[in-house]
Structure formats: C-alpha cells, structure tokens
Scaffold this active site. Structure first.
Site, short mmCIF file in Angstrom:
data_model
loop_
_atom_site.label_atom_id
_atom_site.label_comp_id
_atom_site.label_asym_id
_atom_site.label_seq_id
_atom_site.Cartn_x
_atom_site.Cartn_y
_atom_site.Cartn_z
N GLU A 1 -18.57 11.76 22.81
CA GLU A 1 -16.59 12.14 22.28
C GLU A 1 -15.94 12.03 20.87
OE1 GLU A 1 -13.79 13.09 24.21
OE2 GLU A 1 -15.24 13.51 25.63
N HIS B 1 -13.10 -2.56 3.84
CA HIS B 1 -11.26 -3.55 3.65
C HIS B 1 -10.61 -2.87 4.91
CE1 HIS B 1 -7.40 -3.63 1.49
NE2 HIS B 1 -7.32 -3.55 3.12
N HIS C 1 -2.81 2.60 8.64
CA HIS C 1 -3.95 1.79 7.47
C HIS C 1 -4.42 0.09 8.34
CE1 HIS C 1 -6.48 -0.80 4.98
NE2 HIS C 1 -5.66 -1.74 4.41
N GLU D 1 1.20 -1.05 0.34
CA GLU D 1 -0.11 0.12 -0.22
C GLU D 1 1.08 1.35 -0.55
OE1 GLU D 1 -3.27 -0.65 -0.63
OE2 GLU D 1 -3.68 -1.89 0.38
N HIS E 1 -7.43 -2.68 10.03
CA HIS E 1 -8.68 -3.53 9.29
C HIS E 1 -10.06 -4.04 11.34
CE1 HIS E 1 -6.64 -6.33 5.94
NE2 HIS E 1 -6.60 -4.59 5.68
P1 13P Z 1 0.88 -5.45 3.10
O1 13P Z 1 0.98 -6.60 4.04
O2 13P Z 1 1.32 -5.55 1.73
O3 13P Z 1 1.40 -4.53 4.43
O4 13P Z 1 -0.70 -5.31 2.60
C1 13P Z 1 -1.68 -6.20 4.18
C2 13P Z 1 -3.15 -4.65 3.60
O5 13P Z 1 -3.66 -4.20 4.43
C3 13P Z 1 -3.08 -4.65 2.80
O6 13P Z 1 -4.21 -3.38 2.38
ZN ZN Z 2 -5.75 -3.52 4.15
#
Ligand code: 13P
Ligand code: ZN
Length: 272
Positions: free
Chosen positions: A169, A210, A139, A116, A141
């Site tokens: 909050e 995602h 980033h 990413e 999940h």
């Molecule tokens: P990477 O292992 O390449 O960082 O990818 C993980 C991910 O969350 C892809 O969106």
């Molecule tokens: Zn991801």
C-alpha cells in the site's frame, strides 16, 4: 454565536492530537498541527473583530495575510488538548502586515503558537502553491520513522524506494514519495525554509533524527500519510539486515502504479 467547543474543526484537533499521543508519536510537548480555516466557519463560533493579543511571528508571510488557522501551542502536551483545548490550542489570524499573529481564541494561560510556526506557515504557502485545497500541516516524532532515519542514508530516492518496498500500500498512499532533510536545529526560519522547499515536491518530509512533517487537504489524509510511512518504517526496522525471502521489486511497483493509475515518482524506480 454557536458554542466553540462544538465546532467540528476543534473536535478534529482534539481527536487528532489524542490519537497521535495514543500512538506514541508525541511525547511530552512533541509535535504540532496547524489547520487553515474558513472565515465563515470560524465566524459562527467567535467574534472575528475581537483580537485578544497580537503576537509577532518572527518572519513575513504576506501570502497568508488575513488567513485564519487553529494551531497547537508551544510547550503544550498533545495528551492534554482534549481535556483543555482553550489552554493548549489557539485560533490566530495572520495580520495584514503578514508578520503578526492576531489571537482570536485560546492560549488562555498567556501561551502562544508552536515554536515550529515558521515551518508550518512556509509549508502552507508551498503546498497551497501546488494544491489550493491544502489545509493541514502536521508534525510529530513517530518511533520507527525516527529509527529508520538513524539507519538510512539521507537520499530521497532510496529512502522512498525502501518505504515503498516494505508493503504494497505504500506507493498507493504516497506515490509522490518522501523528502528527507539532514539533521538541523529546529524551531527556526532556516528549517522552515528547507522544509517548505521540499513541500513543493512532497507532502511528506522526514527530519532526520527528529520526526516527520505531513501535509494534506484534511486531517484524515494528513494523518493517513504519516501513519502509512510509520507503518512502512516499522517493517523496515523489524526486518533490518534479515534475510528476505520475498520482496517487492521495482517492476512490481510499476505494476501497482499502472493498476491504481498513480502519478508517481518514476525516477525513483530503476526499471529495465
Ligand atoms: P512546540 O512545543 O513548540 O510545538 O515544539 C514541539 C516540537 O516538536 C518541536 O519540533
Ligand atoms: Zn518536533
């Protein structure tokens, strides 16, 4: 030379990834972090003239030429960063051409930066253009944010309003709201451009089905932004379609904004 394993920026990466794993935000290799560093700080720990490898980054980021970042590696598990940072993390400098990453430390198994990286570097450029103090792109999940992205329409005003309405909050922590992208293929320049476009207006961008991107001046601020969205999304899921006896109104949100002197997205409220 000081010992790199004592470097504060390395410790911050270790504890952020460990906490994110602990919270269930980063299964397997899920998630990635990039952290812009000062040359003087890094130079205390590694020789900046020693380039281990040059890795093409697949696009041009001349705005970041010469900048140094510590980045999580592609395919690497957040749960393993703390016990083996030198394999799971890398310190790169963006080359003068803006399209090469010079590896200065890390990925000692031949690994490379997160897939990413386009979204990270383009988001750094976008955030720096609105706040020169921005340092972190993160980033992950997180469960409830992901679940909410399945149930909610893809609309920034109503998505933000529903997050703000979950708990007092929320608006205080992210008065600028959240950007929302529809489902897209990840890991390419297209999603990088789309994310960076949102980052001009938002420090938080939801990737439908995602995960989430956060941006901030330091690790705590960025972590705290994502943590607060995730907590609000959890309330949304826990009370989804249940009869609500008490709610936070748009007028209540405006009162909060006044009390905390917030520069917030006024157009996201429907005030009478
Ligand atoms: P990477 O292992 O390449 O960082 O990818 C993980 C991910 O969350 C892809 O969106
Ligand atoms: Zn991801």
């Amino acid at each position: 030379m000081k010992n790199i394993f004592d470097a504060p920026f390395l410790k911050e990466m270790e504890s952020a990834t460990a906490n994110m794993y602990r919270l269930g935000w980063d299964e397997r290799n899920g998630g990635n972090i990039s952290y812009l560093l000062n040359e003087e700080d890094v130079g205390e720990y590694i020789y900046l003239e020693h380039i281990i490898r040059k890795i093409p980054i697949g696009f041009e980021a001349p705005e970041l030429a010469g900048r140094i970042l510590i980045v999580t590696g592609t395919g690497k598990y957040f749960k393993n960063v703390k016990s083996d940072p030198e394999t799971n993390l890398g310190i790169i400098r963006i080359g003068k051409d803006g399209s090469t990453a010079e590896l200065l430390w890390g990925w000692d198994d031949g690994g490379k930066f997160t897939s990413e990286l386009p979204a990270h570097l383009m988001s750094h450029i976008a955030r720096l253009s609105v706040n020169p103090e921005n340092r972190i792109i993160m980033h992950c999940h997180p469960d409830y944010t992901l679940a909410m992205s399945q149930l909610h329409e893809i609309d920034e005003k109503s998505f933000t309003r529903d997050l703000w309405g979950q708990m007092t909050e929320s608006i205080v922590v992210f008065p600028d709201g959240v950007g929302v992208l529809p489902w897209m293929v990840c890991g390419n320049n297209e999603i990088g451009v789309a994310t960076a476009n949102k980052m001009k207006d938002y420090r938080l961008v939801i990737w439908t089905l995602h995960g989430i991107y956060g941006a901030g001046r330091n690790m705590d601020e960025t972590f705290g932004l994502i943590e607060t969205v995730e907590k609000a999304a959890k309330q949304y899921i826990l009370t989804y379609r249940l009869e609500k006896k008490n709610t936070i109104t748009d007028e209540n949100l405006a009162e909060l904004a006044k009390a905390f002197n917030l520069n917030y997205r006024k157009d996201f409220l429907d005030l009478k």
